[in-house]
Write a protein that holds these residues in place. Structure first.
Motif, PDB file in Angstrom:
ATOM      1  N   ASP A  89     -85.832   7.307  16.120  1.00  0.00           N
ATOM      2  CA  ASP A  89     -86.629   6.776  15.012  1.00  0.00           C
ATOM      3  C   ASP A  89     -87.422   7.919  14.393  1.00  0.00           C
ATOM      4  O   ASP A  89     -88.239   8.553  15.060  1.00  0.00           O
ATOM      5  CB  ASP A  89     -87.573   5.692  15.546  1.00  0.00           C
ATOM      6  N   ILE A  90     -87.225   8.173  13.101  1.00  0.00           N
ATOM      7  CA  ILE A  90     -87.906   9.269  12.423  1.00  0.00           C
ATOM      8  C   ILE A  90     -89.407   9.091  12.447  1.00  0.00           C
ATOM      9  O   ILE A  90     -90.172  10.067  12.326  1.00  0.00           O
ATOM     10  CB  ILE A  90     -87.386   9.398  10.970  1.00  0.00           C
ATOM     11  N   ARG A  91     -89.886   7.849  12.625  1.00  0.00           N
ATOM     12  CA  ARG A  91     -91.327   7.617  12.658  1.00  0.00           C
ATOM     13  C   ARG A  91     -91.982   8.337  13.831  1.00  0.00           C
ATOM     14  O   ARG A  91     -93.142   8.760  13.738  1.00  0.00           O
ATOM     15  CB  ARG A  91     -91.625   6.115  12.714  1.00  0.00           C
ATOM     16  N   ALA A  92     -91.259   8.505  14.923  1.00  0.00           N
ATOM     17  CA  ALA A  92     -91.800   9.240  16.070  1.00  0.00           C
ATOM     18  C   ALA A  92     -92.006  10.709  15.707  1.00  0.00           C
ATOM     19  O   ALA A  92     -92.978  11.340  16.151  1.00  0.00           O
ATOM     20  CB  ALA A  92     -90.876   9.114  17.273  1.00  0.00           C
ATOM     21  N   VAL A  93     -91.111  11.263  14.901  1.00  0.00           N
ATOM     22  CA  VAL A  93     -91.266  12.644  14.452  1.00  0.00           C
ATOM     23  C   VAL A  93     -92.502  12.770  13.562  1.00  0.00           C
ATOM     24  O   VAL A  93     -93.254  13.739  13.656  1.00  0.00           O
ATOM     25  CB  VAL A  93     -90.008  13.121  13.699  1.00  0.00           C
ATOM     26  N   LEU A  94     -92.739  11.778  12.712  1.00  0.00           N
ATOM     27  CA  LEU A  94     -93.936  11.787  11.867  1.00  0.00           C
ATOM     28  C   LEU A  94     -95.206  11.798  12.717  1.00  0.00           C
ATOM     29  O   LEU A  94     -96.154  12.533  12.433  1.00  0.00           O
ATOM     30  CB  LEU A  94     -93.942  10.569  10.934  1.00  0.00           C
ATOM     31  N   THR A 123     -95.631  26.558  14.600  1.00  0.00           N
ATOM     32  CA  THR A 123     -95.890  25.849  13.350  1.00  0.00           C
ATOM     33  C   THR A 123     -95.007  26.370  12.226  1.00  0.00           C
ATOM     34  O   THR A 123     -94.349  25.588  11.523  1.00  0.00           O
ATOM     35  CB  THR A 123     -97.369  26.004  12.956  1.00  0.00           C
ATOM     36  N   LEU A 124     -94.981  27.686  12.056  1.00  0.00           N
ATOM     37  CA  LEU A 124     -94.229  28.273  10.945  1.00  0.00           C
ATOM     38  C   LEU A 124     -92.723  28.198  11.158  1.00  0.00           C
ATOM     39  O   LEU A 124     -91.957  28.096  10.197  1.00  0.00           O
ATOM     40  CB  LEU A 124     -94.648  29.729  10.748  1.00  0.00           C
ATOM     41  N   ASP A 125     -92.279  28.224  12.421  1.00  0.00           N
ATOM     42  CA  ASP A 125     -90.845  28.264  12.696  1.00  0.00           C
ATOM     43  C   ASP A 125     -90.219  26.893  12.939  1.00  0.00           C
ATOM     44  O   ASP A 125     -89.015  26.733  12.781  1.00  0.00           O
ATOM     45  CB  ASP A 125     -90.563  29.152  13.917  1.00  0.00           C
ATOM     46  N   ILE A 126     -91.046  25.907  13.328  1.00  0.00           N
ATOM     47  CA  ILE A 126     -90.495  24.592  13.671  1.00  0.00           C
ATOM     48  C   ILE A 126     -91.139  23.473  12.850  1.00  0.00           C
ATOM     49  O   ILE A 126     -90.486  22.803  12.053  1.00  0.00           O
ATOM     50  CB  ILE A 126     -90.676  24.291  15.172  1.00  0.00           C
ATOM     51  N   TYR A 127     -92.431  23.276  13.038  1.00  0.00           N
ATOM     52  CA  TYR A 127     -93.085  22.083  12.501  1.00  0.00           C
ATOM     53  C   TYR A 127     -93.194  22.082  10.979  1.00  0.00           C
ATOM     54  O   TYR A 127     -92.918  21.062  10.333  1.00  0.00           O
ATOM     55  CB  TYR A 127     -94.464  21.912  13.142  1.00  0.00           C
ATOM     56  N   ALA A 128     -93.610  23.196  10.383  1.00  0.00           N
ATOM     57  CA  ALA A 128     -93.722  23.235   8.922  1.00  0.00           C
ATOM     58  C   ALA A 128     -92.369  23.030   8.233  1.00  0.00           C
ATOM     59  O   ALA A 128     -92.285  22.276   7.259  1.00  0.00           O
ATOM     60  CB  ALA A 128     -94.371  24.548   8.476  1.00  0.00           C
ATOM     61  N   PRO A 129     -91.269  23.678   8.708  1.00  0.00           N
ATOM     62  CA  PRO A 129     -89.970  23.406   8.079  1.00  0.00           C
ATOM     63  C   PRO A 129     -89.530  21.944   8.196  1.00  0.00           C
ATOM     64  O   PRO A 129     -88.944  21.394   7.263  1.00  0.00           O
ATOM     65  CB  PRO A 129     -89.015  24.336   8.841  1.00  0.00           C
ATOM     66  N   ILE A 130     -89.802  21.315   9.344  1.00  0.00           N
ATOM     67  CA  ILE A 130     -89.461  19.900   9.484  1.00  0.00           C
ATOM     68  C   ILE A 130     -90.269  19.067   8.505  1.00  0.00           C
ATOM     69  O   ILE A 130     -89.740  18.171   7.829  1.00  0.00           O
ATOM     70  CB  ILE A 130     -89.719  19.426  10.931  1.00  0.00           C
ATOM     71  N   THR A 131     -91.573  19.368   8.407  1.00  0.00           N
ATOM     72  CA  THR A 131     -92.438  18.646   7.473  1.00  0.00           C
ATOM     73  C   THR A 131     -91.954  18.816   6.043  1.00  0.00           C
ATOM     74  O   THR A 131     -91.948  17.870   5.252  1.00  0.00           O
ATOM     75  CB  THR A 131     -93.890  19.147   7.604  1.00  0.00           C
ATOM     76  N   ASN A 132     -91.498  20.017   5.715  1.00  0.00           N
ATOM     77  CA  ASN A 132     -90.980  20.280   4.380  1.00  0.00           C
ATOM     78  C   ASN A 132     -89.726  19.456   4.108  1.00  0.00           C
ATOM     79  O   ASN A 132     -89.562  18.887   3.029  1.00  0.00           O
ATOM     80  CB  ASN A 132     -90.671  21.775   4.238  1.00  0.00           C
ATOM     81  N   ARG A 133     -88.848  19.362   5.098  1.00  0.00           N
ATOM     82  CA  ARG A 133     -87.612  18.591   4.929  1.00  0.00           C
ATOM     83  C   ARG A 133     -87.901  17.102   4.736  1.00  0.00           C
ATOM     84  O   ARG A 133     -87.137  16.397   4.074  1.00  0.00           O
ATOM     85  CB  ARG A 133     -86.707  18.776   6.145  1.00  0.00           C
ATOM     86  N   LEU A 134     -88.996  16.647   5.322  1.00  0.00           N
ATOM     87  CA  LEU A 134     -89.367  15.240   5.183  1.00  0.00           C
ATOM     88  C   LEU A 134     -90.177  14.984   3.916  1.00  0.00           C
ATOM     89  O   LEU A 134     -90.545  13.848   3.639  1.00  0.00           O
ATOM     90  CB  LEU A 134     -90.157  14.787   6.409  1.00  0.00           C
TER      91      LEU A 134
END
Length: 212
Positions: A89-94, A123-134
């Protein structure tokens, strides 16, 4: 803590199930509570999200790399894909992204340590790119600025001081300029023209300076 995280998610209009799971997703609570009890009290959907959050919290605990670990873009991409694939569930990623943002907010800005640098690189290598994709731009910008503050405090302070005005003030200024231009365009009968703008955040300015 969970209330602050729920407030972050409320700004992107998540549903009630997500907010409820967020309030229950504190790691200490999840580790001491049976999922069956959560399901009995709050329903299957909330319990499933909490189960996914257990997995994602464990991801942070077992992935504390040195600053050099994420120098390879291919490896970072594999980790991003793994993180997204770990939950159904993508909501868990959010929820996980909101937890990470809160974690960055609470790190001391007056102390430099391996933990700070590790969190910033993640943050710069994982979380921010995921946030950007969402498509959650305002969370991405805050994540990047906080990470930049820990990785390069001198340049962060320099750019921050140069900006002088708060982000909200700059956003208000841009809105006023857009409104003025729209009025002029209407008077010139150019109503099909669309104008948009946004203030650059500190890390974005830093990257642009490096490119130039």
């Amino acid at each position: 803590n969970s209330l602050d995280i729920a407030e972050t998610l409320r700004t992107i209009d998540v549903d009630q199930t997500t907010l409820m799971a967020t309030l229950l997703s504190d790691p200490s609570f999840l580790d001491s509570t049976e999922l069956e009890d959560i399901e009995a009290e709050y329903g299957e959907a909330v319990a499933t999200l909490c189960e996914n959050m257990r997995t994602l919290h464990h991801f942070r605990e077992t992935t504390q790399p040195s600053a050099a670990t994420f120098t390879e873009k291919q490896q970072a991409e594999q980790i991003r894909r793994m993180l997204l694939a770990m939950v159904k569930d993508i909501r868990a990623v959010l929820i996980k992204l909101a937890w990470h943002l809160q974690y960055l907010r609470l790190l001391s800005e007056f102390e430099t340590s391996d933990t700070h640098l590790s969190a910033a690189h993640q943050t710069l290598d994982i979380y921010a790119p995921i946030t950007n994709r969402l498509g959650i731009s305002h969370i991405k910008w805050e994540m990047e600025d906080l990470a930049f503050r820990y990785l390069d405090p001198q340049n962060y302070a320099l750019i921050s001081k140069a900006l002088k005005t708060r982000r909200k003030d700059r956003e208000d200024y841009i809105r006023k300029v857009i409104a003025t231009l729209n009025k002029l365009l209407q008077e010139a009968q150019l109503e099909k023209v669309k104008i948009s703008g946004r203030p650059k955040h500190i890390y974005s300015i830093h990257r642009k300076i490096k490119r130039k």
